[in-house]
Design a protein around this motif. Structure first.
Motif: not given
Ligand code: NAI
Length: 308
Positions: A7-9, A32, A34, A38, A62-63, A78
């Motif tokens: 989770g790169a929020g 992340d 999305k 990230a 990304t994932n 996340s």
């Protein structure tokens, strides 16, 4: 040491930033779902390395969980955050699916990792991580009480006009507006009980303001907070990787401690290289224990939603 933050929020990126600044890891992966998020944040953070003087190597993904392989500690942030007026509990359906999936992917590549769960509703997500992975209980740590205790110290410092760093104060129980229990009877200012300096009315106000600390910020900011949650996550990572054995309130699996079992709930624990290591019994009085039991009931009924 290798650390992954999923989770790169707002919370994940802040946590990663703190981990890098403190050089808690040689390798730090931000992941992340999305596309590009990230990688972009990892690059942005790496471009502060020469300015801030740290040597942690940060990469984004990304994932792609293969990049997280061999992580010693994984922080899960996340999931959806709260919007104004929402409770943490309303996030359960969506976030349960996310947290379960993330845990499975992480363990494929880092079977020995210690997992810190931050996603909300955190007590239920921690219980889910424990039951879904079957990992030894000491390797699953929920972060909530660490943040709430820090907010409690902030509220106390405002009334005492003192440095929050001179205060010792813990919040136990669930990480919800109505389930957390700020233990004001145990709070001290340089070893002196804070209750010596505060009226009954002030004490009630401090407890009430602590309990809605997160909701107050969500109302002001428009979404949930990130500086203190990110710093709290990094503080736990620090205690693990440096084997500090510091005492934090964390959400951990209880097997009779504090009168509860088959639940993950916030209690004071030491945090070290093995994850959470020792539950410290504060010897609650009857009134505090009744609040703890009520908090457990509320969290347990939330956990039951996972079974439906
Ligand atoms: P955010 O929306 O800024 O970031 C969440 C990130 O998770 C997004 O970038 C999103 O793309 C990513 N994500 C969603 N599904 C994913 C998946 N399957 N795999 C990988 N990444 C995925 O939200 P924020 O503010 O960072 O909050 C994150 C979570 O932490 C929320 O559930 C929030 O309620 C919780 N929280 C918990 C606190 C605590 O004390 N335990 C304190 C503050 C927030």
């Amino acid at each position: 040491m290798k650390v992954t933050v999923v989770g790169a929020g707002a919370v994940g990126a802040t946590c990663a930033d703190n981990i890098a600044r403190k050089e808690l890891a040689t390798e730090l992966v931000l992941l992340d779902i999305k596309e590009g998020l990230a990688e972009g944040k990892a690059q942005d953070m790496m471009q502060t390395a020469t300015l801030l003087g740290f040597d942690t190597r940060i990469t984004g993904s990304t994932n792609d969980y293969s990049k997280t392989a061999g992580s010693d500690v994984v922080v899960i942030t996340s999931g959806l955050p709260r919007k104004p007026g929402m409770t943490r509990e309303e996030l359960i359906g969506t976030n349960a699916g996310i947290v379960k999936n993330v845990c499975e992917n992480i363990l494929k590549h880092s079977p020995n990792a210690i997992i810190i769960v931050i996603s909300n509703p955190m007590d239920t997500m921690t219980y889910l991580a424990l039951t879904a992975t079957g990992l030894p209980k000491n390797r699953i740590i929920g972060m909530g009480g660490t943040l709430d205790s820090s907010r409690f110290k902030y509220q106390l410092s405002q009334h005492l006009n003192c440095s929050p760093s001179d205060l010792n104060a813990v919040v136990v129980g669930g990480h919800g507006d109505t389930t957390m229990i700020p233990l004001i009877r145990f709070a001290t200012w340089n070893s002196v009980p804070v209750t010596n300096f505060l009226s009954e009315e002030q004490q009630k106000q401090i407890v009430a303001d602590t309990m809605v600390g997160g909701a107050t910020l969500t109302k002001l900011i428009g979404t949930s907070a990130w500086y203190a949650p990110g710093a709290a996550g990094a503080a736990l990572v620090e205690s693990i990787v440096r084997d500090e054995k510091k005492l934090f309130t964390c959400c951990v699996s209880l097997e009779g401690e504090y009168g509860q079992k088959d639940i993950c709930l916030g209690v004071p624990v030491t945090i070290g290289r093995n994850g959470w290591e020792k539950i410290v019994d504060f010897k609650l009085n009857a009134e505090e224990q009744a609040l703890f039991n009520k908090s457990a009931d509320a969290v347990r009924s939330m956990n039951d939603v996972l079974k439906t």
